[in-house]
Design a protein around this motif. Sequence first.
Motif, PDB file in Angstrom:
ATOM      1  N   ILE A  98       0.838  -1.188   0.000  1.00  0.00           N
ATOM      2  CA  ILE A  98       0.000   0.000   0.000  1.00  0.00           C
ATOM      3  C   ILE A  98       0.875   1.240   0.000  1.00  0.00           C
ATOM      4  O   ILE A  98       2.078   1.168   0.272  1.00  0.00           O
ATOM      5  N   GLY A  99       0.264   2.398  -0.301  1.00  0.00           N
ATOM      6  CA  GLY A  99       1.007   3.637  -0.380  1.00  0.00           C
ATOM      7  C   GLY A  99       1.336   4.223   0.975  1.00  0.00           C
ATOM      8  O   GLY A  99       0.865   3.766   2.025  1.00  0.00           O
ATOM      9  N   ALA A 100       2.149   5.285   0.945  1.00  0.00           N
ATOM     10  CA  ALA A 100       2.622   5.916   2.176  1.00  0.00           C
ATOM     11  C   ALA A 100       1.471   6.479   3.008  1.00  0.00           C
ATOM     12  O   ALA A 100       1.457   6.360   4.239  1.00  0.00           O
ATOM     13  N   ASN A 101       0.474   7.089   2.352  1.00  0.00           N
ATOM     14  CA  ASN A 101      -0.654   7.678   3.088  1.00  0.00           C
ATOM     15  C   ASN A 101      -1.520   6.606   3.738  1.00  0.00           C
ATOM     16  O   ASN A 101      -2.025   6.795   4.849  1.00  0.00           O
ATOM     17  N   ALA A 102      -1.668   5.476   3.059  1.00  0.00           N
ATOM     18  CA  ALA A 102      -2.436   4.369   3.635  1.00  0.00           C
ATOM     19  C   ALA A 102      -1.716   3.787   4.843  1.00  0.00           C
ATOM     20  O   ALA A 102      -2.352   3.430   5.844  1.00  0.00           O
ATOM     21  N   VAL A 103      -0.391   3.698   4.763  1.00  0.00           N
ATOM     22  CA  VAL A 103       0.400   3.222   5.909  1.00  0.00           C
ATOM     23  C   VAL A 103       0.190   4.145   7.102  1.00  0.00           C
ATOM     24  O   VAL A 103      -0.037   3.698   8.236  1.00  0.00           O
ATOM     25  N   ALA A 104       0.260   5.450   6.845  1.00  0.00           N
ATOM     26  CA  ALA A 104       0.076   6.433   7.921  1.00  0.00           C
ATOM     27  C   ALA A 104      -1.316   6.327   8.536  1.00  0.00           C
ATOM     28  O   ALA A 104      -1.476   6.425   9.768  1.00  0.00           O
ATOM     29  N   PHE A 105      -2.344   6.131   7.708  1.00  0.00           N
ATOM     30  CA  PHE A 105      -3.717   6.046   8.213  1.00  0.00           C
ATOM     31  C   PHE A 105      -3.907   4.830   9.110  1.00  0.00           C
ATOM     32  O   PHE A 105      -4.446   4.939  10.221  1.00  0.00           O
ATOM     33  N   ALA A 109       7.040   9.695   5.472  1.00  0.00           N
ATOM     34  CA  ALA A 109       6.665   8.485   4.739  1.00  0.00           C
ATOM     35  C   ALA A 109       6.722   8.716   3.233  1.00  0.00           C
ATOM     36  O   ALA A 109       7.156   7.842   2.466  1.00  0.00           O
ATOM     37  N   TRP A 110       6.314   9.900   2.786  1.00  0.00           N
ATOM     38  CA  TRP A 110       6.362  10.223   1.361  1.00  0.00           C
ATOM     39  C   TRP A 110       7.802  10.332   0.877  1.00  0.00           C
ATOM     40  O   TRP A 110       8.140   9.857  -0.219  1.00  0.00           O
ATOM     41  N   VAL A 160      16.956  10.495   3.747  1.00  0.00           N
ATOM     42  CA  VAL A 160      15.879  10.831   4.683  1.00  0.00           C
ATOM     43  C   VAL A 160      16.421  10.916   6.105  1.00  0.00           C
ATOM     44  O   VAL A 160      16.096  11.849   6.856  1.00  0.00           O
ATOM     45  N   ALA A 161      17.267   9.944   6.475  1.00  0.00           N
ATOM     46  CA  ALA A 161      17.827   9.933   7.832  1.00  0.00           C
ATOM     47  C   ALA A 161      18.668  11.177   8.090  1.00  0.00           C
ATOM     48  O   ALA A 161      18.606  11.768   9.174  1.00  0.00           O
ATOM     49  N   LEU A 162      19.452  11.588   7.097  1.00  0.00           N
ATOM     50  CA  LEU A 162      20.317  12.757   7.270  1.00  0.00           C
ATOM     51  C   LEU A 162      19.507  14.041   7.387  1.00  0.00           C
ATOM     52  O   LEU A 162      19.671  14.811   8.342  1.00  0.00           O
ATOM     53  N   LEU A 163      18.620  14.282   6.443  1.00  0.00           N
ATOM     54  CA  LEU A 163      17.911  15.561   6.379  1.00  0.00           C
ATOM     55  C   LEU A 163      16.830  15.682   7.450  1.00  0.00           C
ATOM     56  O   LEU A 163      16.672  16.746   8.061  1.00  0.00           O
ATOM     57  N   SER A 164      16.093  14.617   7.704  1.00  0.00           N
ATOM     58  CA  SER A 164      15.016  14.697   8.691  1.00  0.00           C
ATOM     59  C   SER A 164      15.556  14.845  10.110  1.00  0.00           C
ATOM     60  O   SER A 164      14.872  15.391  10.983  1.00  0.00           O
ATOM     61  N   GLY A 223      12.276  14.219  -2.976  1.00  0.00           N
ATOM     62  CA  GLY A 223      12.374  13.454  -1.738  1.00  0.00           C
ATOM     63  C   GLY A 223      13.248  14.135  -0.707  1.00  0.00           C
ATOM     64  O   GLY A 223      12.931  14.139   0.489  1.00  0.00           O
ATOM     65  N   ASP A 224      14.363  14.726  -1.155  1.00  0.00           N
ATOM     66  CA  ASP A 224      15.264  15.432  -0.237  1.00  0.00           C
ATOM     67  C   ASP A 224      14.579  16.659   0.361  1.00  0.00           C
ATOM     68  O   ASP A 224      14.726  16.961   1.551  1.00  0.00           O
TER      69      ASP A 224
END
Length: 318
Positions: A45-52, A109-110, A120-124, A175-176
Amino acid sequence: MTAKLELSQQQLSKKSALLGTASLFVALVPISLAPVLTKLCEREIGANAVAFHRAWIATIIFGLWCGLEAVSSQKSNNQPIEQKPLTKGELALLFCMGTAGTTYFLLWAWSLTQTSVANVALLSNLNSLFVGLVGYLVFGRRFDHRFVVGMVMAVGGAIAFELNKVQLATDQILGDGLALLTAIFMATYLMLVERLRTRFSTATIMLWRCGVTAMFLLPVLPVVENRLLPYTSMGWFFIIFQALFCQVFGQGLLAYSLSKLSSGVVAVTLLFEPVLASLFAWLIFNEEVSFYDWITFIVILLGIYLAQSSQSADKATN
């Protein structure tokens, strides 16, 4: 008498800080595993569905938790502060906190679908810089030299650790950018939770945070996602496990630690997350960890230690 009282308060403050530090480091375990579990969920499933799904499952758990707290408070003589009527300002803060938590998680997630996990790990994880900057410019907080040195060491070590894994590509710019926005909203979320923890319990805050996420995604999910439900039992397992382990346990402990520690120190400590993820990969999957990586681990840990042991770590001083 005054000296004894001050000594007693210092001992209580140290115990509170140790408890907050311990809960925060335990929370880092499920938080560091969240990117891998999210990637596994996004196979179906997509990122938004995972979050929901992660949000509504956690909402039920925290709702039951709040119900148990209400029942236990009625049976006891100690009436919690939360029974006081909510003010408009408190409702606004709770909604803003839930919105910030929802936004940073959706962006995170997106971003995992648009760029590498290392990026993602570096920037977030640059959220500690935003917490310090906003705290200084907006809230007038003053951090001592020990905290500043520790933050610089931890951030520098985290950047050095991820730098050789970062992928620079034009097709990953989106993404960045999303990962960097994640850091901004994560910083906002941490500061709001820190403020709300003086008034509300962990369960109440997480109920609002997860409830806002579920309510926001429910009407838009059919529009933005083609598939809403996992199609295998293993897919459901990863969804439920992530909700319980990462959201309820991990994020719940993170919110609890903000009642003991300042948001600045919590943000700096979260820089240990990618280090812990690499150690898990080394122990479980036998992935190589170079001498350079070990050096960056030490630098990050030293930075976290300096920040944790500074006066700025004490929530009461902020």
